[in-house]
Design a protein around this motif. Structure first.
Motif, mmCIF file in Angstrom:
data_model
loop_
_atom_site.group_PDB
_atom_site.id
_atom_site.type_symbol
_atom_site.label_atom_id
_atom_site.label_comp_id
_atom_site.label_asym_id
_atom_site.label_seq_id
_atom_site.Cartn_x
_atom_site.Cartn_y
_atom_site.Cartn_z
ATOM 1 N N LEU A 185 45.132 43.812 39.654
ATOM 2 C CA LEU A 185 45.984 44.639 40.500
ATOM 3 C C LEU A 185 47.394 44.074 40.448
ATOM 4 O O LEU A 185 47.582 42.849 40.501
ATOM 5 N N THR A 186 48.388 44.939 40.349
ATOM 6 C CA THR A 186 49.769 44.475 40.261
ATOM 7 C C THR A 186 50.624 45.122 41.344
ATOM 8 O O THR A 186 50.313 46.192 41.863
ATOM 9 N N GLY A 187 51.707 44.436 41.670
ATOM 10 C CA GLY A 187 52.657 44.930 42.657
ATOM 11 C C GLY A 187 53.600 43.809 43.017
ATOM 12 O O GLY A 187 53.465 42.679 42.526
ATOM 13 N N THR A 188 54.570 44.087 43.867
ATOM 14 C CA THR A 188 55.423 43.005 44.339
ATOM 15 C C THR A 188 54.582 42.058 45.188
ATOM 16 O O THR A 188 53.531 42.438 45.723
ATOM 17 N N LEU A 192 51.449 43.142 47.717
ATOM 18 C CA LEU A 192 50.101 42.595 47.562
ATOM 19 C C LEU A 192 49.661 41.858 48.822
ATOM 20 O O LEU A 192 48.520 42.004 49.276
ATOM 21 N N LEU A 193 50.565 41.066 49.393
ATOM 22 C CA LEU A 193 50.212 40.335 50.612
ATOM 23 C C LEU A 193 49.916 41.297 51.758
ATOM 24 O O LEU A 193 48.919 41.135 52.477
ATOM 25 N N ARG A 200 48.997 47.599 54.299
ATOM 26 C CA ARG A 200 49.238 48.682 53.354
ATOM 27 C C ARG A 200 47.963 48.907 52.555
ATOM 28 O O ARG A 200 47.135 48.003 52.441
ATOM 29 N N PRO A 201 47.805 50.098 51.978
ATOM 30 C CA PRO A 201 46.625 50.328 51.141
ATOM 31 C C PRO A 201 46.652 49.412 49.915
ATOM 32 O O PRO A 201 47.718 49.039 49.424
ATOM 33 N N MET A 202 45.478 49.042 49.449
ATOM 34 C CA MET A 202 45.403 48.284 48.208
ATOM 35 C C MET A 202 45.973 49.159 47.083
ATOM 36 O O MET A 202 45.700 50.360 47.036
ATOM 37 N N PRO A 203 46.787 48.590 46.193
ATOM 38 C CA PRO A 203 47.435 49.406 45.153
ATOM 39 C C PRO A 203 46.476 49.767 44.016
ATOM 40 O O PRO A 203 46.639 49.341 42.866
#
Length: 224
Positions: A185-188, A192-193, A200-203
């Motif tokens: 899973l990727t994101g800022t 992610l935290l 927030r929803p899991m990306p």
């Protein structure tokens, strides 16, 4: 890079305190039926609990409820906590996970306050900037401290597969679960935290790999 948790904690607490000059009845979206006053009481009592864990080396302390005039009381809990944590970070303390030292509480209270500061600013519709490096450390804490704790307490089942979390703004990654990752899973780091803490929803749209195994591994609850 080594983080100065005590300085970061002071900054996070100051920003949270500033929110207490606003409407204390505003609901906190991700904390059940709490309002901002309830959140301040939770964080302040946690400050006193952590300070007692250091000073008296015990984890069974239960702080008294906050008075009606909560802002001065909260400020006093900040003073108690930060003055307590000024001692050598290698000093022995009661903790619920390693290391059994003051260093644990510097990090834990910093990251706890980071999340709840975001809660408060989010509720008040204020800009809520999160430091990427500190968020990356928060991701590591969830994986290293909270997931094993949830499993140990019987609140979650051990993940059967590994999932990699990659922070696109840091270029760093962390693996939750055993063996080679079956998905990523990727994101800022902030996104992610906040997802790991249920803000927030899991990306899932960024997920690469075995979707079913990843969802099973992250079913949780991952934190408490």
């Amino acid at each position: 890079m080594e983080l100065d948790y005590l300085a970061l904690l002071r900054s996070e607490l100051t920003t949270f305190q500033d929110c207490l000059s606003d409407d204390l009845s505003v609901p906190i979206e991700h904390c059940g039926d709490w309002d901002l006053r309830d959140l301040a009481e939770h964080l302040g009592r946690g400050n006193l609990w952590a300070a007692t864990a250091v000073r008296e080396r015990r984890g069974d302390y239960e702080a008294p409820l906050a008075p009606d005039d909560i802002a001065p009381w909260f400020a006093d809990t900040v003073r108690v906590l930060t003055s307590t944590l000024e001692i050598d970070p290698g000093t022995e303390a009661w903790t619920f996970a390693p290391p059994r030292t003051v260093a644990f509480w510097r990090r834990r209270r910093c990251l706890e306050t980071l999340i709840h500061r975001w809660d408060a600013q989010h509720a008040l519709v204020r800009p809520a900037e999160l430091d990427a490096t500190l968020c990356g450390d928060g991701i590591a804490e969830v994986i290293e401290v909270f997931v094993p704790r949830q499993v140990k307490k019987g609140r979650a089942t051990p993940p059967a597969a590994a999932v990699r979390f990659t922070a696109t703004d840091l270029g760093d990654s962390w693996v939750l679960g055993p063996g080679e990752p079956v998905a990523e899973l990727t994101g800022t780091a902030a996104d992610l935290l906040l997802a790991l803490w249920g803000r927030r929803p899991m990306p899932w749209a960024t997920l690469n790999g075995d979707h079913d195994a990843a969802r099973a591994a992250l079913r949780g609850p991952l934190v408490s």
